[in-house]
Enzyme design. Sequence first.
Site, mmCIF file in Angstrom:
data_model
loop_
_atom_site.group_PDB
_atom_site.id
_atom_site.type_symbol
_atom_site.label_atom_id
_atom_site.label_comp_id
_atom_site.label_asym_id
_atom_site.label_seq_id
_atom_site.Cartn_x
_atom_site.Cartn_y
_atom_site.Cartn_z
ATOM 1 N N ARG A 167 0.678 -1.145 -0.166
ATOM 2 C CA ARG A 167 -0.072 0.238 -0.094
ATOM 3 C C ARG A 167 0.865 1.190 0.052
ATOM 4 O O ARG A 167 1.636 1.260 0.826
ATOM 5 C CB ARG A 167 -1.014 0.091 1.203
ATOM 6 C CG ARG A 167 -1.742 -0.803 1.452
ATOM 7 C CD ARG A 167 -2.964 -0.628 2.458
ATOM 8 N NE ARG A 167 -2.530 -0.255 3.574
ATOM 9 C CZ ARG A 167 -3.107 0.056 4.721
ATOM 10 N NH1 ARG A 167 -4.534 0.025 4.684
ATOM 11 N NH2 ARG A 167 -2.674 0.455 5.802
ATOM 12 N N THR B 113 -1.122 7.376 -0.410
ATOM 13 C CA THR B 113 -2.597 7.426 -1.102
ATOM 14 C C THR B 113 -3.204 6.193 -0.558
ATOM 15 O O THR B 113 -4.519 6.148 -1.004
ATOM 16 C CB THR B 113 -2.313 7.278 -2.820
ATOM 17 O OG1 THR B 113 -1.485 5.885 -2.945
ATOM 18 C CG2 THR B 113 -1.617 8.303 -3.274
ATOM 19 N N ASP C 190 0.867 -3.875 11.981
ATOM 20 C CA ASP C 190 1.429 -4.060 10.847
ATOM 21 C C ASP C 190 1.926 -5.546 10.731
ATOM 22 O O ASP C 190 2.995 -5.932 11.253
ATOM 23 C CB ASP C 190 2.734 -3.222 10.085
ATOM 24 C CG ASP C 190 2.968 -3.236 8.897
ATOM 25 O OD1 ASP C 190 2.938 -2.332 8.024
ATOM 26 O OD2 ASP C 190 3.149 -4.398 8.326
ATOM 27 N N ASP D 124 5.317 -6.095 9.136
ATOM 28 C CA ASP D 124 6.269 -6.093 10.169
ATOM 29 C C ASP D 124 6.442 -6.981 11.342
ATOM 30 O O ASP D 124 7.663 -7.284 11.790
ATOM 31 C CB ASP D 124 6.560 -4.560 10.619
ATOM 32 C CG ASP D 124 6.382 -3.505 9.506
ATOM 33 O OD1 ASP D 124 7.413 -3.804 8.591
ATOM 34 O OD2 ASP D 124 6.137 -2.412 9.674
HETATM 35 C C1 PRP Z 1 -0.760 -5.083 4.337
HETATM 36 C C2 PRP Z 1 -1.434 -6.377 4.249
HETATM 37 C C3 PRP Z 1 -2.357 -6.225 3.155
HETATM 38 C C4 PRP Z 1 -2.551 -4.927 2.999
HETATM 39 C C5 PRP Z 1 -4.116 -4.396 3.418
HETATM 40 O O1 PRP Z 1 0.198 -4.775 3.233
HETATM 41 O O2 PRP Z 1 -0.525 -7.396 4.366
HETATM 42 O O3 PRP Z 1 -1.799 -6.733 1.897
HETATM 43 O O4 PRP Z 1 -1.755 -4.141 3.760
HETATM 44 O O5 PRP Z 1 -4.617 -3.287 3.453
HETATM 45 P P1 PRP Z 1 -5.477 -2.703 2.387
HETATM 46 O O6 PRP Z 1 -6.731 -3.659 2.643
HETATM 47 O O7 PRP Z 1 -5.944 -1.433 2.846
HETATM 48 O O8 PRP Z 1 -5.064 -2.779 1.140
HETATM 49 P P2 PRP Z 1 1.485 -4.011 3.275
HETATM 50 O O9 PRP Z 1 1.024 -2.949 2.191
HETATM 51 O O10 PRP Z 1 1.503 -3.205 4.752
HETATM 52 O O11 PRP Z 1 2.628 -4.553 2.531
HETATM 53 P P3 PRP Z 1 3.529 -5.906 3.411
HETATM 54 O O12 PRP Z 1 2.611 -7.083 3.494
HETATM 55 O O13 PRP Z 1 4.727 -6.112 2.420
HETATM 56 O O14 PRP Z 1 3.853 -5.422 4.797
HETATM 57 N N1 URA Z 2 -2.173 -3.714 6.790
HETATM 58 C C1 URA Z 2 -1.762 -4.284 8.234
HETATM 59 O O1 URA Z 2 -0.729 -5.009 8.118
HETATM 60 N N2 URA Z 2 -2.330 -3.809 9.380
HETATM 61 C C2 URA Z 2 -3.469 -3.154 9.393
HETATM 62 O O2 URA Z 2 -4.121 -2.768 10.238
HETATM 63 C C3 URA Z 2 -3.839 -2.504 8.109
HETATM 64 C C4 URA Z 2 -3.134 -3.101 6.909
#
Ligand code: PRP
Ligand code: URA
Length: 212
Positions: free
Chosen positions: A107, A111, A203, A206
């Site tokens: 994400r 944005t 997160d 993380d």
């Molecule tokens: C997180 C999570 C989802 C997304 C959810 O990924 O694992 O893929 O956010 O959010 P959304 O429903 O608003 O799209 P992130 O972008 O943090 O990437 P990562 O898994 O690499 O940490």
């Molecule tokens: N992605 C995450 O990992 N946690 C949240 O709460 C939302 C998006």
Amino acid sequence: MKDFKNVMIFDHPLIRHKVAILRNKNTGMKEFRELIEEITTIMAYEVLKEVPTKEIEVETPLEKCMQTEIVEKSIALVPILRAGLGMVNGIHTLLPTAKVGHIGMYRDEVTMQPKEYYCKLPDGIEHMKVIVLDPMLATGGSASAAISYLEKIGCKDITLMSVIAAPVGVEKIASEHPNLKLFVSTLDRELNEHCYILPGLGDAGDRLYGTK
Ligand code: PRP
Ligand code: URA
């Protein structure tokens, strides 16, 4: 939240117990990873109820009988990187022959729109039962983009599994992908101003990989 016919929210004490530990900010990386896998395995019993099976003959020590087995090469798991990777072993434990495709999505922090950075899927995925894995369904943007791509290349039988979801994410997926089946272990209250799920668990990427 409205009732959607293809959405299943689990209501199970074992899941509630494990999610409570998952949410705790003092839960370390190892335990966090194990819990994500365990919750995925518990959910998988329900998700895999409709896998393709075929009749086979088995000879017991006493007689021959007809039994069923899961059709090989009929299931593809598609984790959304990174956090979805944490769910793969939870299903492979039960179904080691499931193929795995990867879709990399993050994400944009300003944005909140999903950006795709990687995609490698098994040959013939359009003929398989596809199970998309992402522990967090927040705005629903990342999952919806991944599912739209899978639909575009011809996948017809798509399921999404998420550990924690916000109502807005569930509504987006259910309305934009009415044929998809969505399984959520726990439905949370809302999103905060940064689109993080409340109460949530922070997160997921993380916490799985120790990057912050
Ligand atoms: C997180 C999570 C989802 C997304 C959810 O990924 O694992 O893929 O956010 O959010 P959304 O429903 O608003 O799209 P992130 O972008 O943090 O990437 P990562 O898994 O690499 O940490
Ligand atoms: N992605 C995450 O990992 N946690 C949240 O709460 C939302 C998006």
